[in-house]
Design a protein around this motif. Structure first.
Motif, PDB file in Angstrom:
ATOM      1  N   PRO A 111       0.840  -1.208   0.000  1.00  0.00           N
ATOM      2  CA  PRO A 111       0.000   0.000   0.000  1.00  0.00           C
ATOM      3  C   PRO A 111       0.872   1.255   0.000  1.00  0.00           C
ATOM      4  O   PRO A 111       2.003   1.218   0.474  1.00  0.00           O
ATOM      5  CB  PRO A 111      -0.796  -0.100   1.308  1.00  0.00           C
ATOM      6  N   PRO A 112       0.353   2.357  -0.497  1.00  0.00           N
ATOM      7  CA  PRO A 112       1.121   3.608  -0.500  1.00  0.00           C
ATOM      8  C   PRO A 112       1.556   3.997   0.919  1.00  0.00           C
ATOM      9  O   PRO A 112       0.870   3.709   1.891  1.00  0.00           O
ATOM     10  CB  PRO A 112       0.138   4.639  -1.062  1.00  0.00           C
ATOM     11  N   ALA A 113       2.679   4.657   0.994  1.00  0.00           N
ATOM     12  CA  ALA A 113       3.231   5.050   2.294  1.00  0.00           C
ATOM     13  C   ALA A 113       2.273   5.937   3.081  1.00  0.00           C
ATOM     14  O   ALA A 113       2.245   5.898   4.308  1.00  0.00           O
ATOM     15  CB  ALA A 113       4.569   5.768   2.099  1.00  0.00           C
ATOM     16  N   ALA A 114       1.460   6.722   2.387  1.00  0.00           N
ATOM     17  CA  ALA A 114       0.527   7.623   3.069  1.00  0.00           C
ATOM     18  C   ALA A 114      -0.448   6.859   3.973  1.00  0.00           C
ATOM     19  O   ALA A 114      -0.937   7.397   4.963  1.00  0.00           O
ATOM     20  CB  ALA A 114      -0.243   8.448   2.057  1.00  0.00           C
ATOM     21  N   GLN A 115      -0.722   5.610   3.656  1.00  0.00           N
ATOM     22  CA  GLN A 115      -1.627   4.824   4.494  1.00  0.00           C
ATOM     23  C   GLN A 115      -1.001   4.448   5.832  1.00  0.00           C
ATOM     24  O   GLN A 115      -1.691   4.052   6.752  1.00  0.00           O
ATOM     25  CB  GLN A 115      -2.062   3.548   3.768  1.00  0.00           C
ATOM     26  N   HIS A 116       0.325   4.563   5.929  1.00  0.00           N
ATOM     27  CA  HIS A 116       1.017   4.203   7.157  1.00  0.00           C
ATOM     28  C   HIS A 116       1.217   5.391   8.097  1.00  0.00           C
ATOM     29  O   HIS A 116       1.708   5.216   9.196  1.00  0.00           O
ATOM     30  CB  HIS A 116       2.381   3.595   6.848  1.00  0.00           C
ATOM     31  N   VAL A 117       0.844   6.581   7.639  1.00  0.00           N
ATOM     32  CA  VAL A 117       1.029   7.772   8.460  1.00  0.00           C
ATOM     33  C   VAL A 117       0.072   7.704   9.630  1.00  0.00           C
ATOM     34  O   VAL A 117      -1.131   7.487   9.468  1.00  0.00           O
ATOM     35  CB  VAL A 117       0.793   9.059   7.630  1.00  0.00           C
ATOM     36  N   ARG A 118       0.601   7.883  10.790  1.00  0.00           N
ATOM     37  CA  ARG A 118      -0.223   7.842  11.998  1.00  0.00           C
ATOM     38  C   ARG A 118      -0.478   9.268  12.479  1.00  0.00           C
ATOM     39  O   ARG A 118       0.440  10.063  12.600  1.00  0.00           O
ATOM     40  CB  ARG A 118       0.464   7.052  13.088  1.00  0.00           C
ATOM     41  N   VAL A 119      -1.736   9.562  12.741  1.00  0.00           N
ATOM     42  CA  VAL A 119      -2.116  10.867  13.253  1.00  0.00           C
ATOM     43  C   VAL A 119      -2.320  10.704  14.764  1.00  0.00           C
ATOM     44  O   VAL A 119      -3.063   9.826  15.190  1.00  0.00           O
ATOM     45  CB  VAL A 119      -3.414  11.374  12.582  1.00  0.00           C
ATOM     46  N   PRO A 120      -1.642  11.534  15.552  1.00  0.00           N
ATOM     47  CA  PRO A 120      -1.798  11.411  17.011  1.00  0.00           C
ATOM     48  C   PRO A 120      -3.267  11.573  17.419  1.00  0.00           C
ATOM     49  O   PRO A 120      -4.018  12.372  16.843  1.00  0.00           O
ATOM     50  CB  PRO A 120      -0.959  12.558  17.560  1.00  0.00           C
ATOM     51  N   ALA A 121      -3.670  10.798  18.412  1.00  0.00           N
ATOM     52  CA  ALA A 121      -5.060  10.808  18.884  1.00  0.00           C
ATOM     53  C   ALA A 121      -5.508  12.201  19.305  1.00  0.00           C
ATOM     54  O   ALA A 121      -6.662  12.589  19.073  1.00  0.00           O
ATOM     55  CB  ALA A 121      -5.230   9.819  20.026  1.00  0.00           C
ATOM     56  N   CYS A 122      -4.605  12.976  19.904  1.00  0.00           N
ATOM     57  CA  CYS A 122      -4.985  14.319  20.344  1.00  0.00           C
ATOM     58  C   CYS A 122      -5.376  15.200  19.158  1.00  0.00           C
ATOM     59  O   CYS A 122      -6.296  16.012  19.245  1.00  0.00           O
ATOM     60  CB  CYS A 122      -3.867  14.963  21.158  1.00  0.00           C
ATOM     61  N   MET A 123      -4.698  15.011  18.007  1.00  0.00           N
ATOM     62  CA  MET A 123      -5.024  15.792  16.814  1.00  0.00           C
ATOM     63  C   MET A 123      -6.363  15.332  16.233  1.00  0.00           C
ATOM     64  O   MET A 123      -7.150  16.147  15.763  1.00  0.00           O
ATOM     65  CB  MET A 123      -3.919  15.647  15.769  1.00  0.00           C
TER      66      MET A 123
END
Length: 135
Positions: A111-123
């Motif tokens: 899968p594209p690398a963008a799918q692995h980006v984790r967004v912090p829960a606080c954000m």
């Protein structure tokens, strides 16, 4: 004076390869880290770990390159230089021999690398609130 087991010296060299695989590092450098001559180091390393020091270093570099291809959008050339190769052609040839497909084809199978980006829960919570949603 207490004699230090040779395995401890070999581990020092193995740790060097694990930590600095992206730098111009060779068997001579690993032997120096172990405090052994190149020939003696190579024999003992193979006896202890079942592969040559050069092969071990190449394996580390290929494993790291594969991870970067799966989880980043860096170019193949950038990844090549990040993991210690000096030639994109040699890198591509070795990668293809190791993984059975070129770096570009290897990347396409994931899968594209963008799918692995984790967004912090606080954000997620902050921007999930209606008053904070971007318009």
């Amino acid at each position: 004076m207490v004699s230090v087991p040779i395995a401890r010296h070999l581990l020092r060299a193995k740790d060097l390869a694990d930590a600095r695989y992206g730098e111009p590092l060779g068997v001579v450098d690993m032997a120096a880290a172990a405090g052994l001559s190149r020939a003696h180091f190579s024999r003992e390393f193979r006896r202890a770990f079942g592969e040559s020091p050069h092969s071990y270093l190449l394996t580390r570099r290929m494993e790291r390159a594969a991870a970067l291809l799966r989880y980043t959008d860096h170019s193949v050339a950038d990844i090549c230089f990040r993991v210690g190769w000096l030639s994109v052609g040699s890198f591509t040839t070795t990668f293809t021999r190791t993984f059975g497909r070129s770096p570009t084809m290897y990347r396409a199978a994931y899968p594209p690398a963008a799918q692995h980006v984790r967004v912090p829960a606080c954000m997620v919570r902050f921007f999930g609130r209606p008053q904070n949603s971007p318009s």
